[in-house]
Design a protein around this motif. Structure first.
Motif, PDB file in Angstrom:
ATOM      1  N   GLY A 114       0.799  -1.387   0.121  1.00 30.18           N
ATOM      2  CA  GLY A 114       0.075   0.027   0.019  1.00 30.18           C
ATOM      3  C   GLY A 114       0.796   1.098   0.096  1.00 30.18           C
ATOM      4  N   TRP A 115       2.162   1.092   0.051  1.00 31.57           N
ATOM      5  CA  TRP A 115       3.199   2.391   0.078  1.00 31.57           C
ATOM      6  C   TRP A 115       2.615   3.067  -1.317  1.00 31.57           C
ATOM      7  N   ARG A 116       2.575   4.462  -1.014  1.00 36.19           N
ATOM      8  CA  ARG A 116       2.217   5.357  -2.174  1.00 36.19           C
ATOM      9  C   ARG A 116       0.775   4.975  -3.139  1.00 36.19           C
ATOM     10  N   LYS A 117       0.021   4.338  -2.395  1.00 32.14           N
ATOM     11  CA  LYS A 117      -1.202   4.168  -3.081  1.00 32.14           C
ATOM     12  C   LYS A 117      -2.168   5.177  -2.343  1.00 32.14           C
ATOM     13  N   LYS A 118      -2.610   5.999  -3.255  1.00 34.05           N
ATOM     14  CA  LYS A 118      -3.212   7.223  -2.802  1.00 34.05           C
ATOM     15  C   LYS A 118      -4.648   6.803  -2.326  1.00 34.05           C
ATOM     16  N   HIS A 119      -5.017   7.496  -1.079  1.00 34.00           N
ATOM     17  CA  HIS A 119      -6.199   7.527  -0.375  1.00 34.00           C
ATOM     18  C   HIS A 119      -5.999   8.679   0.418  1.00 34.00           C
TER      19      HIS A 119
END
Length: 124
Positions: free
Chosen positions: A31-36
């Motif tokens: 999930g690192w750098r996956k936008k939320h």
């Protein structure tokens, strides 16, 4: 997905605390750098800050008698599907002891988190 204000960790009910651990694991891994929108601010900092926050979560889990996989206590570990960080990739940044890991975790954010929990029927 939300990182609760650091000061709320000792007060969170079991489901929210364990959910926070899962969120941290996901963010540290694939999930690192996956936008939320609620956690985008973490990507403005070194992944080491997320590790520091995650350690606060795991320390609270231990205090309550819950167990976690000790592999997560290694700042370079990113889960079973991600290669670990190399030391030089993880620039260490620290905050003052007792202060939130993220500057965004200010008084306004604390109130936002409390309101969010109240909307879920959780009164601290």
């Amino acid at each position: 997905m939300r990182l609760w204000h650091d000061h709320l960790l000792p007060k969170l009910p079991r489901p929210q605390l364990l959910g926070q651990h899962r969120e941290c694991c996901a963010l540290r891994g694939d999930g690192w750098r996956k936008k939320h929108k609620t956690v985008n601010y973490v990507f403005s900092y070194s992944p080491y800050r997320l590790y520091l926050y995650h350690m606060k979560v795991m320390n609270e889990m231990k205090r309550r008698g819950y167990k976690n996989d000790p592999l997560w206590e290694n700042p370079l570990y990113r889960g079973k599907t991600c290669p670990p960080y190399k030391n030089e990739q993880l620039i260490r940044t620290c905050n003052n002891e007792g202060e939130p890991v993220y500057p965004e975790h200010n008084q306004e954010y604390l109130q936002e988190c409390i309101k969010n929990l109240e909307e879920k029927g959780i009164n601290l």
